[in-house]
Design a protein around this motif. Structure first.
Motif: not given
Ligand code: IMP
Ligand code: MG
Length: 174
Positions: A97-107, A149-152, A156-159
């Protein structure tokens, strides 16, 4: 608060999609084998809390904290688990259960790591997907929302560790 540009996804829209996805998950796992939801901290903690309460089949929950290290733009292939699961997953259907897939590297790294532990099955559910940003080919089994492609932030998601408690998802930046 002035850097919050606009609400991208409302709380009502999130709640509605979680209900739909929880139903899909209920139907996907009908073999009576144990199901383990694995949340990747910290961003997915609120999504996890809502999703696990909407799913009606019995399931256990687990948490992992993962950091990937890269040299330049190339993955070193090493995922550093700063907090690992507390059990053997070989008898479980595992759902990440993930928050966001961005570059895909972590997942990509986390999936390879968990696959090597021989779960009964392994699927990925992500709250958000940003396919335009992908550097590593990676597809979630279920994405609740696909965004450009914008920052959210929010839900749960942070800056810089802020805004995680907002009930909605908003575009952030200036
Ligand atoms: P990646 O897919 O390995 O690039 O990393 C995904 C992680 O980066 C997510 O789990 C988030 O923690 C973080 N991230 C990526 N995009 C955003 C965003 O728009 N807002 C907040 N965090 C983000
Ligand atoms: Mg994350």
């Amino acid at each position: 608060m002035d850097k919050i540009k606009r609400i991208v996804i409302t709380k009502e829209e999130i709640d509605q999609r979680i209900k739909e996805v929880a139903k899909e998950i209920d139907q996907m796992y009908q073999d009576g084998k144990p199901v383990l939801l694995v949340s990747i901290l910290k961003g997915a903690f609120i999504f996890m809390a809502d999703l696990c309460r909407a799913i009606t089949i019995p399931c256990e929950i687990g948490f992992m904290c993962a950091k990937s290290y890269y040299e330049g733009t190339c993955s070193s292939g090493v995922v550093n688990i700063t907090m690992d699961l507390d059990r053997d997953i070989s008898g479980y259907h595992v759902i990440i259960v993930e928050d966001i897939i961005d570059t895909g590297r972590t997942l990509n790294d986390v999936v390879n790591l968990l696959k090597a532990r021989n779960p009964l099955s392994l699927k990925v559910v992500t709250l958000l997907d940003k396919p335009e940003r992908r550097l590593v080919k990676f597809d979630a089994d279920i994405a609740l929302f696909t965004i450009n492609d914008f920052f959210v932030i929010g839900y749960g998601l942070d800056c810089a560790e802020k805004y995680r408690g907002l009930p909605y998802i908003a575009e952030y930046g200036g």
